[in-house]
Design a protein around this motif. Structure first.
Motif, PDB file in Angstrom:
ATOM      1  N   MET A 179       0.892  -1.107   0.000  1.00 54.19           N
ATOM      2  CA  MET A 179       0.036   0.086  -0.074  1.00 54.19           C
ATOM      3  C   MET A 179       0.842   1.201  -0.004  1.00 54.19           C
ATOM      4  SD  MET A 179      -2.651   1.517   2.938  1.00 54.19           S
ATOM      5  CE  MET A 179      -1.491   1.842   4.240  1.00 54.19           C
ATOM      6  N   THR A 180       0.486   2.305  -0.922  1.00 54.03           N
ATOM      7  CA  THR A 180       1.258   3.492  -0.992  1.00 54.03           C
ATOM      8  C   THR A 180       0.646   4.279  -0.002  1.00 54.03           C
ATOM      9  OG1 THR A 180       1.826   3.012  -3.323  1.00 54.03           O
ATOM     10  CG2 THR A 180       2.066   5.236  -2.628  1.00 54.03           C
ATOM     11  N   THR A 181       1.565   4.896   0.720  1.00 50.94           N
ATOM     12  CA  THR A 181       0.966   5.928   1.714  1.00 50.94           C
ATOM     13  C   THR A 181       1.297   7.412   1.542  1.00 50.94           C
ATOM     14  OG1 THR A 181       3.293   6.156   3.207  1.00 50.94           O
ATOM     15  CG2 THR A 181       1.309   4.220   3.513  1.00 50.94           C
ATOM     16  N   ALA A 182       0.653   8.319   2.330  1.00 53.07           N
ATOM     17  CA  ALA A 182       1.118   9.718   2.222  1.00 53.07           C
ATOM     18  C   ALA A 182       2.557  10.063   2.187  1.00 53.07           C
ATOM     19  CB  ALA A 182       0.273  10.448   3.206  1.00 53.07           C
ATOM     20  N   LYS A 183       3.192   9.325   3.257  1.00 52.12           N
ATOM     21  CA  LYS A 183       4.557   9.278   3.546  1.00 52.12           C
ATOM     22  C   LYS A 183       5.401   9.271   2.422  1.00 52.12           C
ATOM     23  CE  LYS A 183       8.067   8.529   7.040  1.00 52.12           C
ATOM     24  NZ  LYS A 183       8.211   7.980   8.355  1.00 52.12           N
ATOM     25  N   ASP A 184       5.123   8.018   1.496  1.00 53.04           N
ATOM     26  CA  ASP A 184       5.661   7.816   0.458  1.00 53.04           C
ATOM     27  C   ASP A 184       5.583   8.568  -0.647  1.00 53.04           C
ATOM     28  OD1 ASP A 184       6.212   5.042   1.587  1.00 53.04           O
ATOM     29  OD2 ASP A 184       4.207   4.301   0.671  1.00 53.04           O
ATOM     30  N   ILE A 185       4.348   9.453  -0.810  1.00 55.41           N
ATOM     31  CA  ILE A 185       4.590  10.435  -1.872  1.00 55.41           C
ATOM     32  C   ILE A 185       4.782  11.889  -1.525  1.00 55.41           C
ATOM     33  CG2 ILE A 185       2.714   8.688  -2.983  1.00 55.41           C
ATOM     34  CD1 ILE A 185       0.597  11.040  -2.591  1.00 55.41           C
ATOM     35  N   MET A 186       5.030  12.270  -0.595  1.00 58.70           N
ATOM     36  CA  MET A 186       5.173  13.329   0.152  1.00 58.70           C
ATOM     37  C   MET A 186       6.555  13.964  -0.415  1.00 58.70           C
ATOM     38  SD  MET A 186       5.924  13.255   3.959  1.00 58.70           S
ATOM     39  CE  MET A 186       7.588  12.738   4.671  1.00 58.70           C
ATOM     40  N   HIS A 187       6.767  15.123  -0.333  1.00 61.64           N
ATOM     41  CA  HIS A 187       8.241  15.679  -0.247  1.00 61.64           C
ATOM     42  C   HIS A 187       8.529  16.216   1.062  1.00 61.64           C
ATOM     43  CE1 HIS A 187       5.939  19.475  -1.253  1.00 61.64           C
ATOM     44  NE2 HIS A 187       6.852  20.044  -0.590  1.00 61.64           N
ATOM     45  N   THR A 188       9.826  15.895   1.663  1.00 65.53           N
ATOM     46  CA  THR A 188      10.194  16.128   3.013  1.00 65.53           C
ATOM     47  C   THR A 188      10.716  17.815   2.986  1.00 65.53           C
ATOM     48  OG1 THR A 188      12.167  15.555   2.624  1.00 65.53           O
ATOM     49  CG2 THR A 188      10.711  13.712   3.459  1.00 65.53           C
ATOM     50  N   GLY A 189      10.863  17.978   4.230  1.00 63.32           N
ATOM     51  CA  GLY A 189      11.639  19.647   4.485  1.00 63.32           C
ATOM     52  C   GLY A 189      10.349  20.725   4.536  1.00 63.32           C
ATOM     53  N   ALA A 190       9.129  20.170   4.899  1.00 68.64           N
ATOM     54  CA  ALA A 190       8.041  21.187   5.207  1.00 68.64           C
ATOM     55  C   ALA A 190       8.428  22.013   6.087  1.00 68.64           C
ATOM     56  CB  ALA A 190       6.689  20.792   5.445  1.00 68.64           C
ATOM     57  N   THR A 191       8.380  23.517   5.861  1.00 70.60           N
ATOM     58  CA  THR A 191       8.865  24.518   6.944  1.00 70.60           C
ATOM     59  C   THR A 191       7.615  25.346   7.384  1.00 70.60           C
ATOM     60  OG1 THR A 191      10.859  24.834   5.549  1.00 70.60           O
ATOM     61  CG2 THR A 191      10.354  26.522   7.105  1.00 70.60           C
ATOM     62  N   TRP A 192       7.499  25.595   8.647  1.00 75.60           N
ATOM     63  CA  TRP A 192       6.499  26.269   9.328  1.00 75.60           C
ATOM     64  C   TRP A 192       6.855  27.844   9.141  1.00 75.60           C
ATOM     65  CZ3 TRP A 192       2.262  24.492  11.598  1.00 75.60           C
ATOM     66  CH2 TRP A 192       2.335  22.964  11.935  1.00 75.60           C
ATOM     67  N   ILE A 193       5.864  28.625   9.045  1.00 79.28           N
ATOM     68  CA  ILE A 193       5.987  29.994   9.240  1.00 79.28           C
ATOM     69  C   ILE A 193       4.884  30.410  10.537  1.00 79.28           C
ATOM     70  CG2 ILE A 193       4.017  30.524   7.474  1.00 79.28           C
ATOM     71  CD1 ILE A 193       6.886  32.989   7.714  1.00 79.28           C
ATOM     72  N   PRO A 194       5.831  31.019  11.425  1.00 76.16           N
ATOM     73  CA  PRO A 194       4.938  31.447  12.541  1.00 76.16           C
ATOM     74  C   PRO A 194       3.800  32.535  12.306  1.00 76.16           C
ATOM     75  CG  PRO A 194       7.249  31.580  13.152  1.00 76.16           C
ATOM     76  CD  PRO A 194       7.128  31.394  11.609  1.00 76.16           C
ATOM     77  N   ALA A 195       2.754  32.373  12.954  1.00 79.55           N
ATOM     78  CA  ALA A 195       1.653  33.419  12.460  1.00 79.55           C
ATOM     79  C   ALA A 195       2.246  35.024  12.727  1.00 79.55           C
ATOM     80  CB  ALA A 195       0.551  33.164  13.499  1.00 79.55           C
ATOM     81  N   HIS A 196       3.205  35.150  13.437  1.00 76.33           N
ATOM     82  CA  HIS A 196       3.559  36.765  13.778  1.00 76.33           C
ATOM     83  C   HIS A 196       4.623  37.011  12.667  1.00 76.33           C
ATOM     84  CE1 HIS A 196       6.715  34.389  15.934  1.00 76.33           C
ATOM     85  NE2 HIS A 196       7.456  35.308  15.303  1.00 76.33           N
ATOM     86  N   GLU A 197       5.110  36.286  11.974  1.00 82.54           N
ATOM     87  CA  GLU A 197       5.947  36.644  10.850  1.00 82.54           C
ATOM     88  C   GLU A 197       5.160  37.416   9.764  1.00 82.54           C
ATOM     89  OE1 GLU A 197       9.050  36.646  10.505  1.00 82.54           O
ATOM     90  OE2 GLU A 197       9.824  35.334  11.990  1.00 82.54           O
TER      91      GLU A 197
END
Length: 144
Positions: free
Chosen positions: A1-19
């Motif tokens: 079974m192919t999962t979300a983790k298998d197709i995602m790209h890594t390294g997503a970065t947060w932006i804080p709400a105050h930025e």
């Protein structure tokens, strides 16, 4: 079974709400992405929305607002959507279709570990799966 983790790209970065949006644009450029999950100020693991490059243009610049004065939190709208890393691809497609979204954060143990975008779908899914997804996400509702 192919999962979300298998197709995602890594390294997503947060932006804080105050930025500010100019900082968000810089982060998007640095990471070569078109969207950033917005975290509640002081709570990096609590998502309050997703900021896209289009949001910055349409919600700020096109309105004559100054991106150095508008924050990511100012543009956070709606209920954020995400998917668990072990969810199968059909669940990913359903979530994106049902909410007509083009990017979907992936979480594992309540932590952001990646993002699924249209490009990720195109790389990993069949032509039929992509066509069905696009029809649902981009379909216009008639206003008879």
């Amino acid at each position: 079974m192919t999962t979300a983790k298998d197709i995602m790209h890594t390294g997503a970065t947060w932006i804080p709400a105050h930025e500010t949006l100019d900082r968000a644009a810089q982060l998007m450029r640095e990471h070569h992405v078109g969207a950033l999950p917005i975290s509640a100020s002081g709570e990096e693991d609590r998502m309050i929305g997703i900021l896209t490059d289009r949001d910055i243009v349409v919600g700020c610049v096109a309105e004559g607002r100054d991106p150095s004065k508008v924050t990511a939190g100012d543009l956070a709208q709606g209920t954020p959507r995400w998917i668990e890393a072990d969810a199968d691809v059909e669940a990913v497609l359903r979530e994106m279709q049902n909410h007509r979204i083009r990017r979907l954060p992936v979480v594992e143990d309540k932590k952001l570990i990646g993002m699924i975008s249209e490009a990720d779908l195109a790389r990993h899914l069949s032509d039929d799966q992509i066509a069905d997804w696009a029809e649902q996400v981009y379909a216009r509702t008639s206003t008879g």
